[in-house]
Enzyme design. Structure first.
Site, mmCIF file in Angstrom:
data_model
loop_
_atom_site.group_PDB
_atom_site.id
_atom_site.type_symbol
_atom_site.label_atom_id
_atom_site.label_comp_id
_atom_site.label_asym_id
_atom_site.label_seq_id
_atom_site.Cartn_x
_atom_site.Cartn_y
_atom_site.Cartn_z
ATOM 1 N N GLU A 1 0.837 -1.354 -0.137
ATOM 2 C CA GLU A 1 -0.010 -0.089 0.237
ATOM 3 C C GLU A 1 0.930 1.490 0.071
ATOM 4 O OE1 GLU A 1 -2.798 -0.458 3.167
ATOM 5 O OE2 GLU A 1 -3.829 -2.008 2.393
ATOM 6 N N GLU B 1 -5.875 -7.946 -1.264
ATOM 7 C CA GLU B 1 -6.270 -7.780 0.194
ATOM 8 C C GLU B 1 -7.769 -7.352 0.208
ATOM 9 O OE1 GLU B 1 -3.648 -5.961 2.898
ATOM 10 O OE2 GLU B 1 -5.037 -5.149 4.147
#
Length: 802
Positions: free
Chosen positions: A194, A277
């Site tokens: 991320e 995810e």
């Protein structure tokens, strides 16, 4: 958020159900005022139909610390939990396990140890992810392993807080070497979780994998958002280097996962697209979202893998995401665990498919052409014989019919119907073999009830584990750990690191045996942004109140060590901690400090004593008795402070910088019980108190809200973590652990479901369930019966004890 999802009434589901859509049997439009016609959907299971390759449903261990306590569970409970997660035909039957590549830094609810704290010094036994991956593969040799970094040891960043360096590629190759040493094939490898991407770095990573003999490992980029696909459309070298586009939360973060779109650029690449995810949902209340997301990721965005964060909530209950995952396991000392509803909605796909199967697009869509009715996807085996259709009706409000037609070479033999009632709180309603159907001419029908996940399959071999959990119980004091007894991993039993890396190793300073050493030698490449990132680790039971924590400490270098006591709530991503700290420097400076969930520190007492210096052992102790906190060094009292902020919590150790200090002979001794407190328990909702219904004092009497009136029905006594009135105890009905379980009066029996611990935010934690005493829906009406719910710091969960 879980409460909102669980109690939300879908706007779409309240609309009239559409009929006559494509793929739906013809039906007349109902006349004004008539009940809407029942929806009937034609599902064409055609083996000749096109569809993308299915890459599997999995879950994540890491990001971070969410699996930590699992390794310390006793047998047989540990093996039973692992079976529920990984064993085929038993539970979640996970097909992909994504593991954190440890970086010595906090990565959500903990820090995971690096294999290489200092460059060139590789230790392939550090951490617990190797152990977990080995356990997963032992149960399912076909499971796919996927590595990803959240942070990294400081040398990787080359002096800056970035992962996209040549050192990072060196580090990943060293990690791949450790995986090889553990005989764990890594199918997929990512970059920096991320934190965007660097195209050239990914190209260099591909080159390194090939040159080191890991050419079969596929690169996933960028474990962030869809912008990576945009970049790949204009950069041929970048596109060539990346094998899979992995995006986080394409269905929305903490959402109902009703819509899961990708982008036109992503789909134009011709590469697998993954929800690499998704989730971040409660193990039970997130099940509906998971059921939608697994199906709709393919229907909406052509995503062929769904990876849930996290695999298990095997972490302490004072952590922010303490109930998220497939299951919960926060008490290794008692062996208590619970298998979440998320496990069973996942099993509705994983136990009936395999990676490498293909989606059947003709047999996939929305019921009645309307996503409010639910969704369905069909997958077929590689030999074009077997198939499974997974149907979810999360938002439906009425029964529907699915009419199947099987063609194209697929089996037209008997099909088996399995179902999970997601609306039920009874585990016997999860993953049930409901019926077998013999098609006639390749045709058959199935009635679908609202709030279910169904799987219709020609496969066999499915099953539901029958192991049961022991009851929860407190970890009793006294407690000691000399660190000489080897634990399952390099972390000592029950200790959970929040920053840094605390591992058992041979003692220094002339001491024999094993000690606990903080191994990270410099500030890591960080993933979280907490204002205080000193290494610390803690352990134990949140119900501990009056006790003394003691340790021997060895200053390897000029530094400050600390004891932590009454460790209570932690802020999200370690952005604060309710706790007391006794700190001692090698110079002799000492202090008793209080921290809060925003990392504000308050000095309660301080001073200077004879300098301990470096290279010698000293004994530190922090005594907490009522509101009095006392610090001592080598048996001599340094000073005391009085503070009422925290009444209970765990114990821990730390250093205030990345120094390699050591600890030994960790000990906890109980203090004197706090005297009973008697009076009303007031709510965070103004003017309300907790009342015994009609002051009855009878078993089963509801515990409810009432106007504060000073009556005997509101005169509670709190002592030894129990709340009593009229000789009866406040009790969680049936020892329940699910959200919404009611609270009543019952004969006091010492059960964990009758133990309540005040937390720093004013909530009352149920020791057995790990959930908080809750006023449902913020209802201020007198007579509203209280229940338990995930702790969320809401005003409807705030209570002031007498």
């Amino acid at each position: 958020m879980a409460r909102t999802l669980a109690r939300r009434t879908s706007l779409l589901a309240s609309l009239a159900l559409a009929v006559g859509s494509i793929g739906t049997l013809a039906a007349e439009t109902p006349s004004a005022g008539a009940a809407p016609a029942a929806v009937a959907t034609a599902i064409a299971v055609n083996g000749a139909s096109g569809g993308l390759t299915f890459d599997g449903v999995g879950a994540i261990s890491g990001g971070g610390g969410n699996s930590r306590l699992l390794a310390d569970y006793p047998e047989p409970e540990r093996s039973r939990i692992l079976d529920y997660l990984f064993k085929p035909g038993y539970g979640a039957d996970l097909q992909v396990l994504k593991i954190e590549i440890g970086g010595d830094t906090n990565s959500t609810d903990g820090a995971e140890s690096s294999i290489e704290h200092s460059q060139g010094q590789v230790d392939c036994d550090q951490g617990y992810e190797w152990w977990l991956a080995e356990q997963a593969e032992a149960r399912n040799p076909n499971i796919k392993l996927y590595g990803l970094s959240w942070g990294a040891p400081g040398w990787v960043g080359s002096g800056s807080n970035t992962f996209f360096t040549s050192n990072a590629i060196t580090y990943l190759m060293d990690w791949m070497g450790c995986a090889k040493q553990h005989k764990l094939p890594i199918s997929y490898l990512g970059g920096w979780n991320e934190r965007g991407f660097d195209a050239t770095w990914y190209e260099n990573l591909k080159t390194a994998l090939v040159s080191h003999g890991y050419g079969a490992t596929k690169i996933v980029a960028a474990d962030s958002d869809w912008s990576v696909a945009d970049a790949m459309t204009t950069d041929p070298a970048f596109k060539k280097a990346v094998d899979i586009v992995g995006v986080h939360y394409p269905c929305g973060y903490l959402s109902s996962e009703s819509t899961c779109n990708s982008t036109a650029n992503a789909q134009s690449l011709g590469k697998p697209l993954w929800a690499s995810e998704n989730g971040s949902e409660d193990a039970n209340d997130g099940a509906a979202a998971t059921a939608r997301g697994i199906n709709r990721g393919y229907l909406d965005g052509k995503m062929t893998s769904y990876i849930n964060w996290p695999v298990i909530a095997a972490l302490y209950q004072n952590m922010y995401f303490s109930t998220d995952g497939m299951a919960e396991a926060s008490q290794p000392w008692s062996g208590n665990y619970s298998i979440g509803k998320n496990t069973w909605v996942t099993a509705q796909t994983t136990q009936f498919t395999q990676p490498g199967w293909h989606y059947v697009d003709s047999g996939s869509g929305y019921l009645g052409g309307n996503r409010a009715n639910g969704s369905f996807v069909t997958l077929k085996s590689t030999d074009n014989h077997d198939y499974s259709t997974v149907i979810e009706t999360m938002d439906a409000t009425a029964a529907q019919t699915a009419n199947f037609t099987v063609t194209g070479g697929l089996s037209t033999g008997k099909v088996h119907v399995w179902a999970t009632n997601v609306n039920s709180s009874n585990p016997s309603d999860y993953f049930v073999h409901q019926q077998d159907i013999t098609p006639s001419g390749g045709r058959y029908s199935l009635t679908l009830q609202p709030g279910y996940v169904y799987t219709v399959t020609t496969t066999t071999g499915q099953g539901k584990g029958t192991a049961t959990s022991p009851a929860a119980s407190a970890l009793t004091l006294p407690y000691t750990d000399t660190f000489d007894t080897h634990a399952t991993t390099t972390s000592p039993k029950y200790f959970s690191d929040m920053n840094g890396a605390f591992a058992t190793t041979s003692c220094d300073g002339g001491r024999t045996g094993q000690c606990l050493r903080q191994e990270a030698t410099s500030t890591p490449v960080r993933w979280t942004n907490e204002p205080y990132d000193g290494p610390y680790t803690f352990m134990g039971d949140s119900s501990w109140s009056n006790y003394t924590v003691t340790t021997d400490a060895y200053f390897e270098q000029s530094s400050t060590v600390e004891l932590l006591g009454r460790v209570n709530l932690q802020g999200r991503n370690d952005n604060g901690l309710d706790a007391y700290h006794f700190r001692l420097s090698d110079t002799g400076a000492w202090s008793i400090q209080k921290s809060d969930v925003n990392w504000n520190f308050t000095t309660l007492a301080s001073g200077t004593t004879t300098a301990p210096g470096t290279g010698s052992w000293h004994t530190l102790a922090l005594k907490m008795q009522g509101s009095t906190l006392t610090a001592s060094l080598d048996g001599k009292t340094l000073g005391s402070a009085v503070d009422n902020s925290y009444t209970n919590g765990q114990a821990g150790l730390g250093v205030t910088d990345y120094k390699t200090d050591e600890f030994d002979n960790f000990a906890l001794t109980p203090g004197q019980p706090t005297p009973p407190q008697t009076g009303p328990i007031t709510s965070g909702l103004a003017g309300k108190c907790i009342a015994d219904n009609a002051d009855s004092g009878t078993d089963g009497a509801p515990i409810q809200m009432g106007d504060c009136d000073g009556s005997a029905a509101q005169n509670w006594t709190y002592a030894n973590q129990t709340l009593t009135i009229n000789g009866k105890c406040m009790d969680v009905v049936g020892q329940g652990t699910t959200n919404g379980t009611l609270v009543d009066l019952w004969d006091c029996n010492g059960g964990a479901n009758q133990q309540w611990v005040p937390r720093a935010d004013g909530s009352l934690l149920s020791v057995q369930s790990g959930k908080c005493l809750d006023d449902p829906g913020f209802n201020t009406a007198n007579g509203t019966q209280l229940d338990i719910w995930d702790c969320n710091s809401g005003t409807n969960q705030k209570w002031t004890l007498p």
